[in-house]
Motif scaffolding. Structure first.
Motif, PDB file in Angstrom:
ATOM      1  N   ALA A  88       0.710  -0.891   0.030  1.00 24.84           N
ATOM      2  CA  ALA A  88      -0.464  -0.177  -0.023  1.00 24.84           C
ATOM      3  C   ALA A  88       0.911   1.264  -0.099  1.00 24.84           C
ATOM      4  O   ALA A  88       0.683   2.241  -0.790  1.00 24.84           O
ATOM      5  N   ALA A  89       2.153   1.334   0.336  1.00 24.28           N
ATOM      6  CA  ALA A  89       3.016   2.434   0.783  1.00 24.28           C
ATOM      7  C   ALA A  89       3.845   2.547  -0.322  1.00 24.28           C
ATOM      8  O   ALA A  89       3.713   4.201  -0.858  1.00 24.28           O
ATOM      9  N   GLU A  90       3.765   1.836  -1.491  1.00 23.78           N
ATOM     10  CA  GLU A  90       4.694   1.479  -2.622  1.00 23.78           C
ATOM     11  C   GLU A  90       3.791   1.907  -3.622  1.00 23.78           C
ATOM     12  O   GLU A  90       3.428   2.946  -4.930  1.00 23.78           O
ATOM     13  N   GLU A  91       2.196   1.793  -3.251  1.00 29.17           N
ATOM     14  CA  GLU A  91       1.418   2.518  -4.815  1.00 29.17           C
ATOM     15  C   GLU A  91       1.039   3.729  -3.824  1.00 29.17           C
ATOM     16  O   GLU A  91       0.569   4.815  -5.373  1.00 29.17           O
TER      17      GLU A  91
END
Length: 105
Positions: free
Chosen positions: A93-96
């Protein structure tokens, strides 16, 4: 180098066609009763030359077909939105969120 979709399909079809044609040829060569391929049960030069041609054609057909297959798969992957690279780990989710922030800039 990027292959077009029609070229990729053509190369894949060529690889499959090579296997079909040369498999049939080798079967017919093996069953030859005319005396060209076998002389008193022993393989002749005709047999060895044509078997070598078939093996080389199998190898080339395989290589060409694999190039076509890679092209077809690349086009399919490019057509899918947000397609990850084959074998890549799923994105967190952080990469997204980081990707979305970069797009917003």
């Amino acid at each position: 180098m990027k292959l077009s979709r029609p070229v990729s399909w053509f190369l894949l079809a060529f690889g499959v066609w090579s296997w079909v044609v040369w498999t049939t040829f080798v079967k017919n060569l093996w069953k030859d009763g005319s005396g060209l391929a076998f002389d008193d049960g022993e393989p002749t030069a005709y047999f060895w030359v044509h078997l070598t041609l078939a093996i080389v054609s199998f190898l080339l057909g395989t290589a060409i077909g694999l190039i076509g297959l890679r092209g077809v798969r690349a086009h399919r992957a490019a057509a899918e939105p947000d397609a990850a690279e084959p074998g890549a780990a799923p994105r967190t989710a952080a990469e997204e969120q980081k990707t979305e922030e970069q797009k917003a800039r």
